[in-house]
Each structure stands twice: as structure tokens, then as C-alpha cells.
Design a protein around this motif. Sequence first.
Motif, PDB file in Angstrom:
ATOM      1  N   MET A 274       4.098   7.300  -7.682  1.00 37.92           N
ATOM      2  CA  MET A 274       4.894   8.501  -7.392  1.00 37.92           C
ATOM      3  C   MET A 274       4.267   9.210  -6.202  1.00 37.92           C
ATOM      4  SD  MET A 274       5.167   9.481 -11.451  1.00 37.92           S
ATOM      5  CE  MET A 274       3.400   9.166 -11.646  1.00 37.92           C
ATOM      6  N   ILE A 275       4.479   8.648  -5.015  1.00 41.65           N
ATOM      7  CA  ILE A 275       3.751   9.088  -3.831  1.00 41.65           C
ATOM      8  C   ILE A 275       4.353  10.328  -3.186  1.00 41.65           C
ATOM      9  CG2 ILE A 275       2.819   6.802  -3.372  1.00 41.65           C
ATOM     10  CD1 ILE A 275       4.947   6.441  -1.222  1.00 41.65           C
ATOM     11  N   GLY A 276       5.394  10.907  -3.788  1.00 46.06           N
ATOM     12  CA  GLY A 276       5.911  12.173  -3.302  1.00 46.06           C
ATOM     13  C   GLY A 276       4.988  13.326  -3.656  1.00 46.06           C
TER      14      GLY A 276
ATOM     15  N   LYS B 271      -8.558  18.659   4.813  1.00 48.06           N
ATOM     16  CA  LYS B 271      -7.971  17.791   5.833  1.00 48.06           C
ATOM     17  C   LYS B 271      -7.262  16.634   5.129  1.00 48.06           C
ATOM     18  CE  LYS B 271     -11.317  18.752   9.514  1.00 48.06           C
ATOM     19  NZ  LYS B 271     -12.299  18.165  10.470  1.00 48.06           N
ATOM     20  N   GLY B 272      -5.962  16.640   5.177  1.00 50.34           N
ATOM     21  CA  GLY B 272      -5.212  15.546   4.583  1.00 50.34           C
ATOM     22  C   GLY B 272      -5.064  15.656   3.078  1.00 50.34           C
ATOM     23  N   PHE B 273      -5.177  14.490   2.406  1.00 47.97           N
ATOM     24  CA  PHE B 273      -4.957  14.433   0.966  1.00 47.97           C
ATOM     25  C   PHE B 273      -6.083  13.690   0.271  1.00 47.97           C
ATOM     26  CE2 PHE B 273      -0.670  14.446   2.865  1.00 47.97           C
ATOM     27  CZ  PHE B 273      -0.129  15.551   2.234  1.00 47.97           C
ATOM     28  N   ASP B 274      -6.266  13.989  -1.002  1.00 48.76           N
ATOM     29  CA  ASP B 274      -7.142  13.211  -1.871  1.00 48.76           C
ATOM     30  C   ASP B 274      -6.616  11.774  -1.890  1.00 48.76           C
ATOM     31  OD1 ASP B 274      -9.095  13.971  -4.537  1.00 48.76           O
ATOM     32  OD2 ASP B 274      -8.013  12.072  -4.592  1.00 48.76           O
ATOM     33  N   SER B 275      -7.514  10.810  -1.920  1.00 45.31           N
ATOM     34  CA  SER B 275      -7.086   9.408  -1.886  1.00 45.31           C
ATOM     35  C   SER B 275      -6.468   8.932  -3.201  1.00 45.31           C
ATOM     36  CB  SER B 275      -8.271   8.502  -1.527  1.00 45.31           C
ATOM     37  OG  SER B 275      -8.673   8.726  -0.194  1.00 45.31           O
TER      38      SER B 275
ATOM     39  N   SER C 212       0.847  -1.187   0.000  1.00 45.89           N
ATOM     40  CA  SER C 212       0.000   0.000   0.000  1.00 45.89           C
ATOM     41  C   SER C 212       0.887   1.244   0.000  1.00 45.89           C
ATOM     42  CB  SER C 212      -0.887   0.021   1.251  1.00 45.89           C
ATOM     43  OG  SER C 212      -0.101   0.278   2.408  1.00 45.89           O
ATOM     44  N   GLY C 213       0.303   2.388  -0.326  1.00 47.29           N
ATOM     45  CA  GLY C 213       1.062   3.626  -0.319  1.00 47.29           C
ATOM     46  C   GLY C 213       1.626   3.936   1.057  1.00 47.29           C
ATOM     47  N   ALA C 214       0.835   3.710   2.089  1.00 51.17           N
ATOM     48  CA  ALA C 214       1.292   4.006   3.450  1.00 51.17           C
ATOM     49  C   ALA C 214       2.483   3.129   3.831  1.00 51.17           C
ATOM     50  CB  ALA C 214       0.145   3.802   4.433  1.00 51.17           C
ATOM     51  N   GLU C 215       2.425   1.859   3.493  1.00 49.29           N
ATOM     52  CA  GLU C 215       3.529   0.959   3.808  1.00 49.29           C
ATOM     53  C   GLU C 215       4.798   1.364   3.064  1.00 49.29           C
ATOM     54  OE1 GLU C 215       0.924  -3.133   4.532  1.00 49.29           O
ATOM     55  OE2 GLU C 215       1.653  -2.620   2.534  1.00 49.29           O
TER      56      GLU C 215
ATOM     57  N   LYS D 290       0.901   5.627 -19.469  1.00 52.59           N
ATOM     58  CA  LYS D 290      -0.338   6.171 -18.911  1.00 52.59           C
ATOM     59  C   LYS D 290      -0.084   6.782 -17.533  1.00 52.59           C
ATOM     60  CE  LYS D 290      -4.778   4.251 -17.243  1.00 52.59           C
ATOM     61  NZ  LYS D 290      -5.641   3.045 -17.309  1.00 52.59           N
ATOM     62  N   ALA D 291      -0.398   8.064 -17.382  1.00 57.93           N
ATOM     63  CA  ALA D 291      -0.336   8.716 -16.073  1.00 57.93           C
ATOM     64  C   ALA D 291      -1.727   8.677 -15.473  1.00 57.93           C
ATOM     65  CB  ALA D 291       0.150  10.153 -16.211  1.00 57.93           C
ATOM     66  N   GLY D 292      -1.849   7.985 -14.369  1.00 59.78           N
ATOM     67  CA  GLY D 292      -3.154   7.834 -13.747  1.00 59.78           C
ATOM     68  C   GLY D 292      -3.032   7.804 -12.242  1.00 59.78           C
ATOM     69  N   TRP D 293      -3.949   7.113 -11.610  1.00 64.59           N
ATOM     70  CA  TRP D 293      -3.942   7.087 -10.156  1.00 64.59           C
ATOM     71  C   TRP D 293      -4.476   5.756  -9.639  1.00 64.59           C
ATOM     72  CZ3 TRP D 293      -8.712   6.259  -7.992  1.00 64.59           C
ATOM     73  CH2 TRP D 293      -9.827   6.525  -8.824  1.00 64.59           C
ATOM     74  N   CYS D 294      -4.134   5.478  -8.382  1.00 62.74           N
ATOM     75  CA  CYS D 294      -4.672   4.329  -7.655  1.00 62.74           C
ATOM     76  C   CYS D 294      -5.036   4.820  -6.253  1.00 62.74           C
ATOM     77  CB  CYS D 294      -3.624   3.214  -7.552  1.00 62.74           C
ATOM     78  SG  CYS D 294      -3.029   2.641  -9.144  1.00 62.74           S
ATOM     79  N   TRP D 295      -5.934   4.119  -5.593  1.00 57.21           N
ATOM     80  CA  TRP D 295      -6.287   4.516  -4.236  1.00 57.21           C
ATOM     81  C   TRP D 295      -5.107   4.318  -3.299  1.00 57.21           C
ATOM     82  CZ3 TRP D 295     -10.191   7.403  -4.745  1.00 57.21           C
ATOM     83  CH2 TRP D 295     -11.295   7.060  -5.531  1.00 57.21           C
TER      84      TRP D 295
END
Length: 216
Positions: A157-159, A166-170, A117-120, A193-198
Amino acid sequence: MLPSLIDQAERLVELGLVEATGALSADDLLGAAERLGTSAGAGALLVVADGVLPPSALVPRLRRSVGGRDPGDKRGFVVTDMSDIDDFAPTPTTVVPDALVYAVADPDRGDAMRDWSGAEAEAAILERGRTPFTIAEGVHWALQAPEVLARNACYMMIGSRLPKAKGFDSRTPALWISNGTGWDGRERRGAPKAGWCWWNNRHTWLGFASGVERVA
């Protein structure tokens, strides 16, 4: 996988990206690359600040040559539900130099963190004394070394995150290879492809790009 910083600068000039900024000349960029070459070390990535070259301008310059059922030179694109890609900003723990041009030492795709996960991944990257890539850095990397994007081995690219009250978009930015399904369209099969994941999701094909330090 990366050419010298001078060669990277020359590629950005050849692509017409520097001229389009209006804030940076070719001589300025080449001079910065020469200076950084003495301090960033071999294998470093040259980056033009996203305030000068935003991700939305860089992503369409990505190219990937494919064969098979849909051969051709595929152009990079931003997914339709991330039209705000330029609004994503460095997180508080991602310190980006106040410079038009800088370098990132020892880029790594983070393959060992695939299915995390991103947090890990963020915790592990920081614990190892590294820094997660921003969107601009991740796209510059794929621009200079297209082979860094491979089937089942791409990166987040979680930087960069999108701040909220409050906080960040998921939504968490990532760069991978389109399968040409859904809104992407069949013609984009195999394209960068530049995209996103939760933020809390896991993906077996996505690592977490990072570097040792940023040098300005």
C-alpha cells in the motif's frame, strides 16, 4: 469481489466501528454510501478516512478462516516493529479527499507487479492513470473482501509513507498472511498481517494495490 457500498457501510456498522469513532453516526455513513453509490460505480470500495478510523483500529477487525495444522478464525494484527502505523500518511502524489467518507473506484491487487520494487510500481501505477492505495484503503478492502488476501497473492500500500526530515522512512506498508514465525507467534499462522517491506526490495507474493480514482 465487493458488495454494494450500502452493504459495506452496514458491515462497518455491524462491527461497531462507526459507533467507536465518535465522529460519524451510522446514519451519516449509510447516507454517504447511498450518495456515493450513484457516482463511484459498481465494485467501488467504501473508505472511512483514517483520521476517523485509523489503521490500528481497523487491522484487529480483519479475520481469516483457516484449516490445516492451525485451524480457526484468525484475527488481524500489526507487526511489533510498526507500532507507528497511524503516523504513515498519504504521499504528495496520493490525493485523498478531505471527507469523512469516500469511495475508491476499480480496486486492483496489482498481481502483475509482483516481484517489483516500490519505485517501479509507483511509476507504473501513475503512468496508467491510477492511484496507489493508502493503508486505510488496503485494510478496508480486506475487511470487506477477506478473500483478497491469498497465499502468494497479497499487496503493498505505497500510497502511505512515513515522512522524515528528508524524504520517507524506507519501511513500506503491506498486508499479507502470516506464516506464524518469529515475533508473529505460531498462534498467528494464517492471520492477516499489517507489516512493512523495504522500499527497494522485491517480493514474489506482493502486488501493489491501486484504484482508478477517489470519489467524495
